[in-house]
Design an enzyme around this catalytic site. Structure first.
Site, PDB file in Angstrom:
ATOM      1  CB  CYS A 378      -0.843  -0.017   1.193  1.00 30.73           C
ATOM      2  SG  CYS A 378      -2.405   0.816   0.836  1.00 30.73           S
ATOM      3  CG  HIS A 505      -3.495  -3.368   3.184  1.00 32.66           C
ATOM      4  ND1 HIS A 505      -2.509  -2.957   3.989  1.00 32.66           N
ATOM      5  CD2 HIS A 505      -4.035  -2.333   2.570  1.00 32.66           C
ATOM      6  CE1 HIS A 505      -2.525  -1.700   4.066  1.00 32.66           C
ATOM      7  NE2 HIS A 505      -3.473  -1.197   3.359  1.00 32.66           N
ATOM      8  CD  GLU A 507      -1.383  -6.376   5.173  1.00 30.46           C
ATOM      9  OE1 GLU A 507      -1.001  -6.765   3.901  1.00 30.46           O
ATOM     10  OE2 GLU A 507      -1.547  -5.130   5.609  1.00 30.46           O
TER      11      GLU A 507
HETATM   12  N1  GLN Z   1      -1.873   6.787   2.801  1.00 27.21           N
HETATM   13  C1  GLN Z   1      -1.894   6.140   1.407  1.00 27.21           C
HETATM   14  C2  GLN Z   1      -3.374   6.354   0.656  1.00 27.21           C
HETATM   15  O1  GLN Z   1      -4.401   6.883   1.366  1.00 27.21           O
HETATM   16  C3  GLN Z   1      -1.858   4.792   1.899  1.00 27.21           C
HETATM   17  C4  GLN Z   1      -2.696   4.083   2.471  1.00 27.21           C
HETATM   18  C5  GLN Z   1      -2.521   2.674   3.202  1.00 27.21           C
HETATM   19  O2  GLN Z   1      -1.258   2.438   3.266  1.00 27.21           O
HETATM   20  N2  GLN Z   1      -3.225   1.857   3.593  1.00 27.21           N
HETATM   21  O3  GLN Z   1      -3.246   5.970  -0.436  1.00 27.21           O
END
Ligand code: GLN
Length: 532
Positions: A378, A505, A507
């Site tokens: 992410c 994600h 995970e």
């Molecule tokens: N801050 C980033 C976004 O909003 C990544 C978010 C995250 O890592 N969950 O896109």
């Protein structure tokens, strides 16, 4: 309608009520019963989405996009199931629903009160889920005696009255400390907390006594005598090395059998063979690799709980134990990449905001230039793009507009329709979306298929205007969004042995016996590297 097992907690928080509830869930499921878990969080937040990981640990994300308490992650992993947003009941959700009904006039002029309106709303929500199951485990967050959890405990008490005693059981998790000076296990805190519970009209059927060492017979007898719980239902849940051992311990102690009998759920023996095998495999691993997690909330290990678990799942599958080196990204900024030296793999996890971003990029660069197996997740994916722009393509000052709105190279940006949002709750791309994986890529190799569904939680995206430049320089976007085809989902560097990052994600979908493919790939690559 299913039967209900309420799990309450006493004495102090952090006793592992979530793991106990998840374990009870597994013990019921393994008896062939249709089982699910519910988590009650007595805070006023509507959901966990707006909470800092330092408050309650990681925010877990469900397939449907719900941002929920991390215990739902434990339930999903232990029961190998997918839950919905309705399985996390918060004070915020309950009050929001009741106030909305009041405004609509649903209560026909009545004075709207905690009892019965709030308690009815709570019961209704629990029953709605129970309709499809044989048994529902309901974990009541907080500690008995807290003001916040009172309406929930009251609702639980009413449910036993309404559903009948044969259909509702109570398990109380308490703490039995051992005083070093006298060397004796002390049961008084347990006695007091059960007294508190009984003053609310709830008589526990079983006590799960958490302690460092197995419960001594004297302590068990005393707890039984003072709490009116039969000795066989005073369960010793002493410290074990790994949370996945807890269901086996509770079963050995007789909790599963006792609860099944108590609720008339049959006498099936549980089938825990596969689980036991997994636990034993994990326990017997001797080889170790070290993987660094360079993040922003590393001081609280629960902030990255699902990552920790996903590594464990991959450990079992790859036959090598993973030791995690938790590294605060800001420390890398201060002291340099020396902090990362010697590891066999690096993870840069998700995150929000500026703090530590430069340190994370130093870690990414270190992984890229030294060919250390790498997984970016992410925000870690987005920063991989930024690092590549700056240090390979020479785009000085490149950044995500989340961190630097004025950057000359906005390589990570909001898509046009997302600009102009004015509040943070509920404006993210959340939950499972399809990802289409290109053939002949590392991603395709680890997933072994073309279409996968992975869980997301982000606002920013790779800026489409820069994609060609990246690809010309050797970065491959091996996964794109399967629905609108506009979003970059996976990137990799074919030159490196294992360098991959995902906008989603992975995970959150990793399970003990089904590790997330990109984690499994990372651990395998780390193992191979360690051998070199
Ligand atoms: N801050 C980033 C976004 O909003 C990544 C978010 C995250 O890592 N969950 O896109």
């Amino acid at each position: 309608m299913g039967k209900f097992i309420f799990v309450t907690g006493g004495v102090l928080s952090g006793l592992g009520k979530g793991i106990t509830s998840a374990s009870i869930g597994l013990l019921m499921k393994s008896r062939g019963l249709k089982t699910t878990n519910i988590k009650i969080d007595p805070y006023l937040n509507y959901d966990a989405g707006t909470m800092n990981p330092y408050q309650h640990g990681e925010v877990f994300v469900l397939d449907g996009g719900g941002e929920v308490d991390l215990d739902l992650g434990n339930y999903e992993r232990f029961l190998d199931t997918n839950l919905t947003f309705d399985h996390n009941i918060t004070t915020g959700k309950v009050y929001a629903a009741v106030i909305e009904k009041e405004r609509r006039g649903d209560y026909l002029g009545a004075t709207v009160q905690v009892i019965p309106h709030i308690t009815n709303e709570i019961k209704e929500r629990i029953r709605k889920i129970a309709a499809d199951y044989d048994v529902v485990i309901v974990e009541v967050g907080g500690t008995v005696g807290d003001i916040e959890s009172m309406p929930f405990l009251e609702a639980a008490r009413q449910m036993q009255l309404e559903e009948g005693r044969d259909n509702v059981a109570f398990v109380h998790v308490t703490y039995v400390p051992k005083l070093k000076v006298v060397g004796e296990q002390k049961t008084k805190p347990t006695q007091h907390s059960v007294k508190e519970l009984r003053s609310l009209g709830i008589l526990p059927d079983a006590i799960v006594a958490r302690s460092e060492d197995p419960l001594e017979e004297g302590a068990r007898k005393k707890i039984s005598l003072f709490t009116n719980v039969p000795e066989e239902a005073v369960i010793s849940a002493y410290d074990v090395e790994d949370t996945y051992e807890v269901p086996l311990l509770l079963e050995k102690e007789g909790l599963g059998r006792y609860l099944a009998k108590r609720l008339g759920l049959g006498e099936n023996e549980p089938d825990l063979d596969a689980w036991r095998e997994m636990v034993e495999r994990y326990r017997s691993l001797t080889e170790t690799v070290e993987i660094a997690v360079v993040g922003k909330y590393v001081k609280l290990a629960d902030s990255y709980l699902s990552i920790k678990e996903a590594l464990k799942h991959s450990s079992v599958a790859s036959g090598v134990k993973v030791k995690i080196r938790w590294i605060e990204a800001e420390d890398v900024e201060k002291h340099g990449v020396g902090l990362i030296e010697g590891v066999d793999g690096i993870i840069v996890p998700g995150g929000f905001g500026a703090r530590g971003t430069e340190g994370k990029m130093m870690a990414i660069r270190y992984a890229r230039e030294n060919d250390i197996p790498f997984l970016g997740i992410c925000f870690g994916f987005q920063l991989t793009v930024v690092e590549f722009a700056r240090n390979v393509l020479g785009m000085e000052g490149a950044h995500s507009t989340e961190i630097d709105p004025q950057t000359p190279y906005p390589v990570v940006d909001l898509l046009p329709e997302q600009k102009g949002i004015d509040h943070l709750g509920g404006t993210m791309r959340l939950g499972a979306y399809p990802v289409k994986i290109k053939p002949d890529t590392l991603a395709r190799k680890v997933y072994g298929k073309e279409l996968v569904y992975e869980r997301h939680r982000h606002r920013w995206e790779v800026n489409p205007e820069f994609i060609e430049k990246f690809e010309d320089a050797g970065l491959v976007f091996s996964g794109i969004s399967g629905d609108d085809k506009r979003r970059m989902e996976i990137l990799e560097l074919p030159e490196n042995r294992y360098f991959i990052a995902t906008q989603f994600h992975p995970e959150f979908k990793s399970r003990p016996m089904k590790p997330a493919p990109v984690f499994r790939g990372l651990v395998k690559a780390a193992k191979e590297r360690a051998k070199d």
